[in-house]
Design a protein around this motif. Sequence first.
Motif, PDB file in Angstrom:
ATOM      1  N   LEU A 264       0.842  -1.193   0.000  1.00 57.84           N
ATOM      2  CA  LEU A 264       0.000   0.000   0.000  1.00 57.84           C
ATOM      3  C   LEU A 264       0.876   1.242   0.000  1.00 57.84           C
ATOM      4  N   PRO A 265       0.429   2.284  -0.702  1.00 63.06           N
ATOM      5  CA  PRO A 265       1.146   3.552  -0.612  1.00 63.06           C
ATOM      6  C   PRO A 265       0.706   4.305   0.642  1.00 63.06           C
ATOM      7  N   PRO A 266       1.533   5.213   1.145  1.00 60.07           N
ATOM      8  CA  PRO A 266       1.127   6.013   2.306  1.00 60.07           C
ATOM      9  C   PRO A 266      -0.108   6.842   1.969  1.00 60.07           C
ATOM     10  N   GLY A 267      -0.920   7.101   2.971  1.00 52.61           N
ATOM     11  CA  GLY A 267      -2.051   8.004   2.789  1.00 52.61           C
ATOM     12  C   GLY A 267      -3.363   7.365   2.368  1.00 52.61           C
ATOM     13  N   VAL A 268      -3.379   6.053   2.155  1.00 52.32           N
ATOM     14  CA  VAL A 268      -4.640   5.415   1.782  1.00 52.32           C
ATOM     15  C   VAL A 268      -5.496   5.177   3.027  1.00 52.32           C
ATOM     16  N   GLN A 269      -6.774   4.956   2.815  1.00 48.95           N
ATOM     17  CA  GLN A 269      -7.695   4.659   3.911  1.00 48.95           C
ATOM     18  C   GLN A 269      -7.616   3.167   4.219  1.00 48.95           C
ATOM     19  N   LEU A 270      -7.355   2.834   5.498  1.00 50.39           N
ATOM     20  CA  LEU A 270      -7.190   1.443   5.909  1.00 50.39           C
ATOM     21  C   LEU A 270      -7.939   1.197   7.209  1.00 50.39           C
ATOM     22  N   LEU A 271      -8.724   0.139   7.246  1.00 51.80           N
ATOM     23  CA  LEU A 271      -9.403  -0.305   8.459  1.00 51.80           C
ATOM     24  C   LEU A 271      -8.782  -1.639   8.844  1.00 51.80           C
ATOM     25  N   GLY A 272      -8.056  -1.647   9.961  1.00 51.80           N
ATOM     26  CA  GLY A 272      -7.359  -2.855  10.396  1.00 51.80           C
ATOM     27  C   GLY A 272      -8.299  -3.888  10.981  1.00 51.80           C
ATOM     28  N   LYS A 273      -8.025  -5.144  10.668  1.00 52.42           N
ATOM     29  CA  LYS A 273      -8.775  -6.259  11.247  1.00 52.42           C
ATOM     30  C   LYS A 273      -8.081  -6.683  12.530  1.00 52.42           C
ATOM     31  N   PRO A 274      -8.791  -7.111  13.510  1.00 52.82           N
ATOM     32  CA  PRO A 274     -10.251  -7.140  13.585  1.00 52.82           C
ATOM     33  C   PRO A 274     -10.779  -5.763  13.952  1.00 52.82           C
ATOM     34  N   TYR A 275     -12.017  -5.495  13.585  1.00 54.03           N
ATOM     35  CA  TYR A 275     -12.643  -4.225  13.918  1.00 54.03           C
ATOM     36  C   TYR A 275     -14.030  -4.497  14.471  1.00 54.03           C
ATOM     37  N   ARG A 276     -14.528  -3.523  15.199  1.00 61.12           N
ATOM     38  CA  ARG A 276     -15.874  -3.614  15.760  1.00 61.12           C
ATOM     39  C   ARG A 276     -16.848  -2.924  14.818  1.00 61.12           C
ATOM     40  N   ARG A 277     -18.116  -3.221  15.005  1.00 59.44           N
ATOM     41  CA  ARG A 277     -19.143  -2.675  14.115  1.00 59.44           C
ATOM     42  C   ARG A 277     -19.131  -1.151  14.116  1.00 59.44           C
ATOM     43  N   HIS A 278     -18.981  -0.532  15.268  1.00 62.79           N
ATOM     44  CA  HIS A 278     -18.991   0.934  15.305  1.00 62.79           C
ATOM     45  C   HIS A 278     -17.760   1.508  14.591  1.00 62.79           C
ATOM     46  N   GLU A 279     -16.631   0.797  14.618  1.00 64.08           N
ATOM     47  CA  GLU A 279     -15.442   1.253  13.889  1.00 64.08           C
ATOM     48  C   GLU A 279     -15.675   1.127  12.387  1.00 64.08           C
ATOM     49  N   LEU A 280     -16.297   0.027  11.976  1.00 61.84           N
ATOM     50  CA  LEU A 280     -16.642  -0.171  10.567  1.00 61.84           C
ATOM     51  C   LEU A 280     -17.567   0.938  10.092  1.00 61.84           C
ATOM     52  N   ALA A 281     -18.639   1.179  10.840  1.00 60.49           N
ATOM     53  CA  ALA A 281     -19.624   2.193  10.451  1.00 60.49           C
ATOM     54  C   ALA A 281     -18.971   3.570  10.326  1.00 60.49           C
ATOM     55  N   ALA A 282     -18.142   3.921  11.299  1.00 61.84           N
ATOM     56  CA  ALA A 282     -17.505   5.240  11.295  1.00 61.84           C
ATOM     57  C   ALA A 282     -16.531   5.392  10.128  1.00 61.84           C
ATOM     58  N   LYS A 283     -15.730   4.362   9.862  1.00 70.30           N
ATOM     59  CA  LYS A 283     -14.722   4.452   8.796  1.00 70.30           C
ATOM     60  C   LYS A 283     -15.373   4.486   7.417  1.00 70.30           C
ATOM     61  N   VAL A 284     -16.384   3.649   7.207  1.00 66.69           N
ATOM     62  CA  VAL A 284     -17.088   3.642   5.917  1.00 66.69           C
ATOM     63  C   VAL A 284     -17.704   5.016   5.672  1.00 66.69           C
ATOM     64  N   ARG A 285     -18.363   5.571   6.695  1.00 64.01           N
ATOM     65  CA  ARG A 285     -18.995   6.881   6.550  1.00 64.01           C
ATOM     66  C   ARG A 285     -17.945   7.953   6.272  1.00 64.01           C
ATOM     67  N   GLU A 286     -16.804   7.886   6.976  1.00 57.26           N
ATOM     68  CA  GLU A 286     -15.719   8.856   6.775  1.00 57.26           C
ATOM     69  C   GLU A 286     -15.223   8.834   5.329  1.00 57.26           C
ATOM     70  N   VAL A 287     -15.002   7.635   4.794  1.00 60.05           N
ATOM     71  CA  VAL A 287     -14.483   7.519   3.431  1.00 60.05           C
ATOM     72  C   VAL A 287     -15.527   7.971   2.413  1.00 60.05           C
ATOM     73  N   LEU A 288     -16.792   7.617   2.629  1.00 61.02           N
ATOM     74  CA  LEU A 288     -17.844   8.025   1.704  1.00 61.02           C
ATOM     75  C   LEU A 288     -18.053   9.543   1.715  1.00 61.02           C
ATOM     76  N   ASP A 289     -17.856  10.170   2.850  1.00 63.66           N
ATOM     77  CA  ASP A 289     -18.060  11.617   2.959  1.00 63.66           C
ATOM     78  C   ASP A 289     -16.871  12.431   2.483  1.00 63.66           C
ATOM     79  N   ALA A 290     -15.717  11.782   2.306  1.00 60.87           N
ATOM     80  CA  ALA A 290     -14.521  12.481   1.845  1.00 60.87           C
ATOM     81  C   ALA A 290     -14.598  12.707   0.333  1.00 60.87           C
ATOM     82  N   PRO A 291     -13.928  13.734  -0.146  1.00 60.03           N
ATOM     83  CA  PRO A 291     -13.908  13.943  -1.596  1.00 60.03           C
ATOM     84  C   PRO A 291     -13.169  12.802  -2.289  1.00 60.03           C
ATOM     85  N   PRO A 292     -13.633  12.384  -3.462  1.00 60.87           N
ATOM     86  CA  PRO A 292     -12.940  11.293  -4.167  1.00 60.87           C
ATOM     87  C   PRO A 292     -11.581  11.772  -4.664  1.00 60.87           C
TER      88      PRO A 292
END
Length: 176
Positions: free
Chosen positions: A144-172
Amino acid sequence: MVYGFIKQTGGEAKIRSAPGKGTTVELFFPSLAQGAAATPIPARLGVGQGGREHIMVVEDDPFVRENLTTQLRALGYRVTTAEGAAEALARLPEDVDLLFTDVVMPGGMNGRDLATQALTLRPGLRVLFTSGYSRDALLTEGRLPPGVQLLGKPYRRHELAAKVREVLDAPPGPLP
Protein backbone atom coordinates in the motif's frame (compact mmCIF):
# COMPACT_ATOMS: atom_id res chain seq x y z
CA MET A 1 -5.78 -11.12 13.70
CA VAL A 2 -5.38 -13.32 16.76
CA TYR A 3 -2.79 -10.93 18.18
CA GLY A 4 -5.18 -7.99 17.63
CA PHE A 5 -8.00 -9.83 19.39
CA ILE A 6 -5.79 -10.75 22.34
CA LYS A 7 -4.60 -7.14 22.72
CA GLN A 8 -8.20 -5.83 22.54
CA THR A 9 -9.17 -8.07 25.46
CA GLY A 10 -6.21 -6.89 27.53
CA GLY A 11 -4.35 -10.17 27.17
CA GLU A 12 -0.95 -11.18 25.91
CA ALA A 13 0.45 -13.54 23.29
CA LYS A 14 3.84 -15.25 23.51
CA ILE A 15 5.32 -17.06 20.54
CA ARG A 16 8.48 -19.15 20.72
CA SER A 17 9.98 -20.91 17.75
CA ALA A 18 13.18 -22.88 17.30
CA PRO A 19 14.47 -24.62 14.16
CA GLY A 20 13.88 -28.36 14.40
CA LYS A 21 11.94 -28.00 17.65
CA GLY A 22 8.70 -26.41 16.47
CA THR A 23 6.66 -23.45 17.58
CA THR A 24 4.81 -22.81 20.82
CA VAL A 25 2.06 -20.21 21.07
CA GLU A 26 0.68 -19.18 24.44
CA LEU A 27 -2.40 -16.96 24.73
CA PHE A 28 -3.11 -15.23 28.01
CA PHE A 29 -6.56 -13.79 28.65
CA PRO A 30 -7.37 -11.52 31.58
CA SER A 31 -9.37 -13.17 34.34
CA LEU A 32 -11.78 -11.75 36.85
CA ALA A 33 -10.64 -11.57 40.43
CA GLN A 34 -12.42 -13.92 42.84
CA GLY A 35 -15.86 -12.45 43.51
CA ALA A 36 -15.44 -9.51 41.13
CA ALA A 37 -18.31 -8.67 38.83
CA ALA A 38 -17.85 -8.45 35.12
CA THR A 39 -18.12 -4.98 33.64
CA PRO A 40 -21.47 -4.83 31.87
CA ILE A 41 -21.35 -4.29 28.13
CA PRO A 42 -23.55 -1.41 27.00
CA ALA A 43 -26.70 -2.62 25.27
CA ARG A 44 -25.84 -0.60 22.20
CA LEU A 45 -22.61 1.17 21.40
CA GLY A 46 -22.92 4.20 19.19
CA VAL A 47 -22.82 2.50 15.81
CA GLY A 48 -22.60 5.62 13.74
CA GLN A 49 -24.56 6.67 10.75
CA GLY A 50 -25.15 4.32 7.87
CA GLY A 51 -26.29 5.31 4.43
CA ARG A 52 -27.86 4.30 1.16
CA GLU A 53 -24.71 4.16 -0.97
CA HIS A 54 -23.60 1.10 -2.95
CA ILE A 55 -20.54 -0.74 -1.62
CA MET A 56 -18.54 -3.44 -3.42
CA VAL A 57 -17.01 -5.80 -0.83
CA VAL A 58 -14.04 -7.90 -1.99
CA GLU A 59 -12.98 -10.51 0.57
CA ASP A 60 -11.65 -14.03 -0.07
CA ASP A 61 -12.72 -15.46 3.31
CA PRO A 62 -16.41 -16.48 2.98
CA PHE A 63 -17.14 -16.08 6.70
CA VAL A 64 -15.64 -12.59 6.87
CA ARG A 65 -17.35 -11.60 3.60
CA GLU A 66 -20.78 -12.75 4.82
CA ASN A 67 -20.36 -11.10 8.23
CA LEU A 68 -19.23 -7.82 6.67
CA THR A 69 -22.07 -7.88 4.15
CA THR A 70 -24.62 -8.45 6.91
CA GLN A 71 -23.24 -5.55 8.96
CA LEU A 72 -23.18 -3.14 6.02
CA ARG A 73 -26.73 -4.04 4.96
CA ALA A 74 -27.90 -3.54 8.56
CA LEU A 75 -26.47 -0.01 8.28
CA GLY A 76 -28.63 0.58 5.20
CA TYR A 77 -26.02 0.17 2.45
CA ARG A 78 -26.55 -1.74 -0.78
CA VAL A 79 -23.82 -4.36 -1.09
CA THR A 80 -22.35 -6.34 -3.98
CA THR A 81 -19.72 -8.96 -3.13
CA ALA A 82 -16.83 -10.68 -4.84
CA GLU A 83 -14.40 -13.35 -3.67
CA GLY A 84 -11.39 -11.93 -5.48
CA ALA A 85 -10.09 -9.11 -7.64
CA ALA A 86 -10.84 -10.64 -11.05
CA GLU A 87 -14.45 -11.33 -10.07
CA ALA A 88 -14.78 -7.82 -8.63
CA LEU A 89 -13.60 -6.18 -11.85
CA ALA A 90 -15.95 -8.35 -13.92
CA ARG A 91 -18.91 -7.47 -11.68
CA LEU A 92 -18.06 -3.87 -10.72
CA PRO A 93 -21.43 -2.07 -10.61
CA GLU A 94 -21.94 1.12 -12.62
CA ASP A 95 -23.36 2.89 -9.57
CA VAL A 96 -20.80 1.72 -7.01
CA ASP A 97 -19.73 4.40 -4.50
CA LEU A 98 -17.13 2.54 -2.42
CA LEU A 99 -14.73 -0.32 -3.07
CA PHE A 100 -14.05 -2.06 0.27
CA THR A 101 -11.26 -4.56 -0.40
CA ASP A 102 -8.88 -6.76 1.50
CA VAL A 103 -5.26 -5.92 0.71
CA VAL A 104 -3.85 -9.46 0.58
CA MET A 105 -5.80 -11.85 -1.65
CA PRO A 106 -5.01 -15.00 -3.60
CA GLY A 107 -5.11 -15.04 -7.38
CA GLY A 108 -2.21 -12.83 -8.38
CA MET A 109 -3.92 -9.46 -7.95
CA ASN A 110 -3.89 -7.74 -4.57
CA GLY A 111 -6.21 -5.03 -3.27
CA ARG A 112 -4.00 -2.19 -4.47
CA ASP A 113 -3.94 -3.59 -8.02
CA LEU A 114 -7.71 -4.01 -7.89
CA ALA A 115 -8.23 -0.45 -6.67
CA THR A 116 -5.99 0.98 -9.40
CA GLN A 117 -7.93 -0.84 -12.13
CA ALA A 118 -11.32 -0.09 -10.56
CA LEU A 119 -10.50 3.64 -10.45
CA THR A 120 -9.69 3.50 -14.15
CA LEU A 121 -13.15 2.03 -14.79
CA ARG A 122 -14.99 4.18 -12.24
CA PRO A 123 -13.26 7.55 -11.71
CA GLY A 124 -14.48 9.11 -8.49
CA LEU A 125 -14.81 5.75 -6.77
CA ARG A 126 -13.82 5.84 -3.12
CA VAL A 127 -11.59 3.05 -1.81
CA LEU A 128 -11.27 1.58 1.67
CA PHE A 129 -8.70 -1.15 2.32
CA THR A 130 -8.83 -3.69 5.13
CA SER A 131 -6.20 -6.09 6.40
CA GLY A 132 -5.10 -8.15 9.35
CA TYR A 133 -1.55 -6.90 8.73
CA SER A 134 -0.41 -3.67 10.35
CA ARG A 135 -0.27 -0.46 8.32
CA ASP A 136 3.52 -0.35 8.85
CA ALA A 137 3.97 -3.87 7.46
CA LEU A 138 1.84 -3.08 4.40
CA LEU A 139 3.76 0.13 3.72
CA THR A 140 7.17 -1.49 4.26
CA GLU A 141 6.33 -4.36 1.91
CA GLY A 142 5.04 -1.91 -0.70
CA ARG A 143 1.56 -3.40 -0.72
CA LEU A 144 0.00 0.00 0.00
CA PRO A 145 1.15 3.55 -0.61
CA PRO A 146 1.13 6.01 2.31
CA GLY A 147 -2.05 8.00 2.79
CA VAL A 148 -4.64 5.41 1.78
CA GLN A 149 -7.69 4.66 3.91
CA LEU A 150 -7.19 1.44 5.91
CA LEU A 151 -9.40 -0.30 8.46
CA GLY A 152 -7.36 -2.86 10.40
CA LYS A 153 -8.77 -6.26 11.25
CA PRO A 154 -10.25 -7.14 13.58
CA TYR A 155 -12.64 -4.23 13.92
CA ARG A 156 -15.87 -3.61 15.76
CA ARG A 157 -19.14 -2.68 14.12
CA HIS A 158 -18.99 0.93 15.30
CA GLU A 159 -15.44 1.25 13.89
CA LEU A 160 -16.64 -0.17 10.57
CA ALA A 161 -19.62 2.19 10.45
CA ALA A 162 -17.50 5.24 11.29
CA LYS A 163 -14.72 4.45 8.80
CA VAL A 164 -17.09 3.64 5.92
CA ARG A 165 -19.00 6.88 6.55
CA GLU A 166 -15.72 8.86 6.77
CA VAL A 167 -14.48 7.52 3.43
CA LEU A 168 -17.84 8.03 1.70
CA ASP A 169 -18.06 11.62 2.96
CA ALA A 170 -14.52 12.48 1.85
CA PRO A 171 -13.91 13.94 -1.60
CA PRO A 172 -12.94 11.29 -4.17
CA GLY A 173 -9.39 11.16 -5.35
CA PRO A 174 -6.80 8.88 -6.93
CA LEU A 175 -4.73 6.51 -4.86
CA PRO A 176 -1.69 8.36 -3.50
